[in-house]
Write a protein that holds these residues in place. Structure first.
Motif, PDB file in Angstrom:
ATOM      1  N   SER A  48      -1.358  -3.386  17.334  1.00  0.00           N
ATOM      2  CA  SER A  48      -0.765  -3.945  16.125  1.00  0.00           C
ATOM      3  C   SER A  48      -1.553  -3.389  14.930  1.00  0.00           C
ATOM      4  O   SER A  48      -2.391  -2.517  15.091  1.00  0.00           O
ATOM      5  N   GLY A  49      -1.290  -3.920  13.745  1.00  0.00           N
ATOM      6  CA  GLY A  49      -2.104  -3.545  12.598  1.00  0.00           C
ATOM      7  C   GLY A  49      -1.425  -2.755  11.504  1.00  0.00           C
ATOM      8  O   GLY A  49      -2.023  -2.501  10.458  1.00  0.00           O
ATOM      9  N   ALA A  50      -0.154  -2.353  11.720  1.00  0.00           N
ATOM     10  CA  ALA A  50       0.523  -1.557  10.693  1.00  0.00           C
ATOM     11  C   ALA A  50       0.699  -2.352   9.394  1.00  0.00           C
ATOM     12  O   ALA A  50       0.472  -1.830   8.293  1.00  0.00           O
ATOM     13  N   ILE A  51       1.097  -3.609   9.518  1.00  0.00           N
ATOM     14  CA  ILE A  51       1.309  -4.432   8.320  1.00  0.00           C
ATOM     15  C   ILE A  51      -0.018  -4.698   7.631  1.00  0.00           C
ATOM     16  O   ILE A  51      -0.131  -4.595   6.402  1.00  0.00           O
ATOM     17  N   ALA A  52      -1.050  -5.007   8.417  1.00  0.00           N
ATOM     18  CA  ALA A  52      -2.380  -5.231   7.843  1.00  0.00           C
ATOM     19  C   ALA A  52      -2.882  -3.982   7.125  1.00  0.00           C
ATOM     20  O   ALA A  52      -3.504  -4.066   6.056  1.00  0.00           O
ATOM     21  N   ALA A  53      -2.601  -2.794   7.684  1.00  0.00           N
ATOM     22  CA  ALA A  53      -3.015  -1.543   7.042  1.00  0.00           C
ATOM     23  C   ALA A  53      -2.297  -1.350   5.714  1.00  0.00           C
ATOM     24  O   ALA A  53      -2.901  -0.932   4.714  1.00  0.00           O
ATOM     25  N   ALA A  54      -1.003  -1.669   5.684  1.00  0.00           N
ATOM     26  CA  ALA A  54      -0.222  -1.494   4.451  1.00  0.00           C
ATOM     27  C   ALA A  54      -0.719  -2.401   3.339  1.00  0.00           C
ATOM     28  O   ALA A  54      -0.755  -2.012   2.168  1.00  0.00           O
ATOM     29  N   LYS A  55      -1.111  -3.613   3.703  1.00  0.00           N
ATOM     30  CA  LYS A  55      -1.534  -4.577   2.689  1.00  0.00           C
ATOM     31  C   LYS A  55      -2.786  -4.136   1.949  1.00  0.00           C
ATOM     32  O   LYS A  55      -3.088  -4.642   0.872  1.00  0.00           O
ATOM     33  N   GLN A  56      -3.533  -3.178   2.533  1.00  0.00           N
ATOM     34  CA  GLN A  56      -4.692  -2.630   1.837  1.00  0.00           C
ATOM     35  C   GLN A  56      -4.274  -1.754   0.656  1.00  0.00           C
ATOM     36  O   GLN A  56      -5.037  -1.567  -0.279  1.00  0.00           O
ATOM     37  N   PHE A  57      -3.064  -1.206   0.733  1.00  0.00           N
ATOM     38  CA  PHE A  57      -2.660  -0.190  -0.239  1.00  0.00           C
ATOM     39  C   PHE A  57      -1.568  -0.644  -1.198  1.00  0.00           C
ATOM     40  O   PHE A  57      -1.483  -0.151  -2.323  1.00  0.00           O
ATOM     41  N   VAL A  58      -0.701  -1.550  -0.757  1.00  0.00           N
ATOM     42  CA  VAL A  58       0.473  -1.876  -1.575  1.00  0.00           C
ATOM     43  C   VAL A  58       0.716  -3.376  -1.636  1.00  0.00           C
ATOM     44  O   VAL A  58       0.281  -4.136  -0.773  1.00  0.00           O
ATOM     45  N   LYS A  59       1.429  -3.768  -2.651  1.00  0.00           N
ATOM     46  CA  LYS A  59       1.948  -5.134  -2.739  1.00  0.00           C
ATOM     47  C   LYS A  59       3.404  -4.987  -3.139  1.00  0.00           C
ATOM     48  O   LYS A  59       3.716  -4.500  -4.230  1.00  0.00           O
ATOM     49  N   LEU A  60       4.305  -5.383  -2.260  1.00  0.00           N
ATOM     50  CA  LEU A  60       5.731  -5.221  -2.525  1.00  0.00           C
ATOM     51  C   LEU A  60       6.271  -6.422  -3.292  1.00  0.00           C
ATOM     52  O   LEU A  60       5.762  -7.534  -3.174  1.00  0.00           O
ATOM     53  N   ASP A  61       7.296  -6.179  -4.077  1.00  0.00           N
ATOM     54  CA  ASP A  61       7.931  -7.253  -4.847  1.00  0.00           C
ATOM     55  C   ASP A  61       8.799  -8.107  -3.929  1.00  0.00           C
ATOM     56  O   ASP A  61       9.970  -7.836  -3.753  1.00  0.00           O
ATOM     57  N   ASN A  62       8.195  -9.077  -3.328  1.00  0.00           N
ATOM     58  CA  ASN A  62       8.942 -10.005  -2.490  1.00  0.00           C
ATOM     59  C   ASN A  62       7.964 -10.932  -1.792  1.00  0.00           C
ATOM     60  O   ASN A  62       6.755 -10.709  -1.830  1.00  0.00           O
ATOM     61  N   GLN A  63       8.480 -11.934  -1.134  1.00  0.00           N
ATOM     62  CA  GLN A  63       7.632 -12.837  -0.370  1.00  0.00           C
ATOM     63  C   GLN A  63       7.298 -12.200   0.977  1.00  0.00           C
ATOM     64  O   GLN A  63       8.166 -11.666   1.657  1.00  0.00           O
ATOM     65  N   ASP A  64       6.028 -12.280   1.369  1.00  0.00           N
ATOM     66  CA  ASP A  64       5.585 -11.697   2.635  1.00  0.00           C
ATOM     67  C   ASP A  64       6.382 -12.194   3.830  1.00  0.00           C
ATOM     68  O   ASP A  64       6.552 -11.493   4.803  1.00  0.00           O
ATOM     69  N   LYS A  65       6.868 -13.425   3.760  1.00  0.00           N
ATOM     70  CA  LYS A  65       7.534 -13.999   4.922  1.00  0.00           C
ATOM     71  C   LYS A  65       8.937 -13.445   5.125  1.00  0.00           C
ATOM     72  O   LYS A  65       9.536 -13.651   6.160  1.00  0.00           O
ATOM     73  N   ASP A  66       9.459 -12.753   4.166  1.00  0.00           N
ATOM     74  CA  ASP A  66      10.763 -12.113   4.324  1.00  0.00           C
ATOM     75  C   ASP A  66      10.624 -10.991   5.358  1.00  0.00           C
ATOM     76  O   ASP A  66       9.851 -10.053   5.175  1.00  0.00           O
ATOM     77  N   VAL A  67      11.384 -11.056   6.439  1.00  0.00           N
ATOM     78  CA  VAL A  67      11.212 -10.116   7.542  1.00  0.00           C
ATOM     79  C   VAL A  67      11.441  -8.671   7.106  1.00  0.00           C
ATOM     80  O   VAL A  67      10.795  -7.748   7.609  1.00  0.00           O
ATOM     81  N   PHE A  68      12.311  -8.444   6.111  1.00  0.00           N
ATOM     82  CA  PHE A  68      12.574  -7.065   5.674  1.00  0.00           C
ATOM     83  C   PHE A  68      11.380  -6.488   4.917  1.00  0.00           C
ATOM     84  O   PHE A  68      11.089  -5.293   4.991  1.00  0.00           O
ATOM     85  N   ILE A  76       5.191   1.531   5.917  1.00  0.00           N
ATOM     86  CA  ILE A  76       4.151   2.108   5.053  1.00  0.00           C
ATOM     87  C   ILE A  76       2.814   2.177   5.785  1.00  0.00           C
ATOM     88  O   ILE A  76       2.072   3.162   5.698  1.00  0.00           O
ATOM     89  N   GLY A  77       2.505   1.127   6.533  1.00  0.00           N
ATOM     90  CA  GLY A  77       1.178   1.012   7.134  1.00  0.00           C
ATOM     91  C   GLY A  77       0.970   1.817   8.398  1.00  0.00           C
ATOM     92  O   GLY A  77      -0.163   2.214   8.696  1.00  0.00           O
ATOM     93  N   GLN A  78       2.042   2.085   9.157  1.00  0.00           N
ATOM     94  CA  GLN A  78       1.876   2.770  10.441  1.00  0.00           C
ATOM     95  C   GLN A  78       1.190   4.142  10.312  1.00  0.00           C
ATOM     96  O   GLN A  78       0.264   4.444  11.081  1.00  0.00           O
ATOM     97  N   PRO A  79       1.575   4.995   9.353  1.00  0.00           N
ATOM     98  CA  PRO A  79       0.861   6.275   9.220  1.00  0.00           C
ATOM     99  C   PRO A  79      -0.614   6.096   8.861  1.00  0.00           C
ATOM    100  O   PRO A  79      -1.466   6.854   9.334  1.00  0.00           O
ATOM    101  N   HIS A  80      -0.912   5.094   8.019  1.00  0.00           N
ATOM    102  CA  HIS A  80      -2.309   4.833   7.664  1.00  0.00           C
ATOM    103  C   HIS A  80      -3.100   4.388   8.899  1.00  0.00           C
ATOM    104  O   HIS A  80      -4.237   4.830   9.120  1.00  0.00           O
ATOM    105  N   LEU A  81      -2.491   3.513   9.710  1.00  0.00           N
ATOM    106  CA  LEU A  81      -3.147   3.030  10.922  1.00  0.00           C
ATOM    107  C   LEU A  81      -3.445   4.189  11.874  1.00  0.00           C
ATOM    108  O   LEU A  81      -4.557   4.314  12.400  1.00  0.00           O
ATOM    109  N   MET A  82      -2.464   5.057  12.072  1.00  0.00           N
ATOM    110  CA  MET A  82      -2.654   6.199  12.970  1.00  0.00           C
ATOM    111  C   MET A  82      -3.700   7.165  12.427  1.00  0.00           C
ATOM    112  O   MET A  82      -4.478   7.746  13.196  1.00  0.00           O
ATOM    113  N   ARG A  83      -3.729   7.335  11.118  1.00  0.00           N
ATOM    114  CA  ARG A  83      -4.737   8.224  10.507  1.00  0.00           C
ATOM    115  C   ARG A  83      -6.146   7.710  10.803  1.00  0.00           C
ATOM    116  O   ARG A  83      -7.052   8.481  11.138  1.00  0.00           O
TER     117      ARG A  83
END
Length: 253
Positions: A48-68, A76-83
């Motif tokens: 796991s960890g893609a979402i956690a990785a993304a949160k280091q870099f971005v904040k999207l305009d929406n509520q985190d609990k929205d599944v989309f 966004i986070g998956q490439p950072h995690l793999m890197r």
């Protein structure tokens, strides 16, 4: 002699060491252990960890609990995690590869064969497959089991010897010991029904799974005669220590 095969499932809480960012130190710790065990074991990782990785870099305009939004963060986070995996493992002489799977992949015979053949080729050529849920198109992992079920299904498909689920406790504790605030690890389990009586339904802070999802994963593995070890992944060298039985953890056989 043929190497034993371990599937290591590592969740967001372990990868972040219970902080708000992916821990390079923890990923390095994984790599050091895998390199040390290279002569005896081959590893497949479900991470796991893609979402956690993304949160280091971005904040999207929406509520985190929205599944989309979570699906977008995963993308966004998956490439950072793999890197991060690639950079840390490469320094240790380890090669990595990415495999994104969905639960629906396990419902089609041809797809299952393709997964097995591809991962076997990767492992044979000394690449460590790092598997994650394909979150952009599937919502099961975000909503429910934090990759525990995916790890178990993959363990069965790849006929591994041990499924290690890294978590943030020393395995599963007895309910009474938690109530008394002196946690005591249940070290060996044969009967999952008795184990279910000992657990609560709390979720982890970054992931979406609790001990219930881990027991459900263990049931899938147990049906295929695969041992499941629930180990504290926050400890350094937790795989090496578990293999030598130097730390308390729960072994489900």
């Amino acid at each position: 002699m043929a190497k034993k095969r371990i599937l290591l499932k590592i969740g967001s809480n372990t990868l972040t060491k219970e902080t708000n960012h992916i821990s390079r130190g923890k990923i390095e710790d994984l790599g050091i252990q895998i390199a040390a065990l290279n002569d005896e074991y081959e590893f497949i990782i479900v991470s796991s960890g893609a979402i956690a990785a993304a949160k280091q870099f971005v904040k999207l305009d929406n509520q985190d609990k929205d599944v989309f939004v979570k699906q977008a963060l995963a993308s966004i986070g998956q490439p950072h995690l793999m890197r991060i995996y690639n950079e840390n493992f490469k320094d240790l002489g380890l090669n990595t590869s990415q495999c994104l799977l969905s639960y629906s992949d396990f419902e089609k015979e041809q797809t299952k064969k393709n997964i097995v053949n591809t991962i076997n080729v990767l492992v044979k050529n000394n690449y460590i497959p790092i598997i994650n849920e394909n979150d952009t198109v599937a919502t099961d992992e975000i909503r429910f089991g934090d990759n525990d079920k995916l790890a178990a299904l993959t363990a069965v498909l790849l006929n591994v010897d041990i499924l290690i689920i890294a978590t943030n406790t020393n395995g599963i504790y007895t309910k009474e010991s938690i109530h008394n605030e002196i946690p005591e690890t249940i070290k060996l389990v044969n009967d999952l029904k008795s184990l279910e009586k000992e657990i609560g339904d709390s979720k982890s802070s970054h992931g979406t799974g609790g001990m219930q999802s881990k027991i459900e994963a263990a049931a899938i593995s147990k049906a295929a005669n695969i041992e499941t070890w629930i180990v504290n992944g926050l400890d350094d060298n937790f795989i090496l220590k578990a293999l030598k039985e130097e730390i308390p953890f729960t072994k489900i056989v």
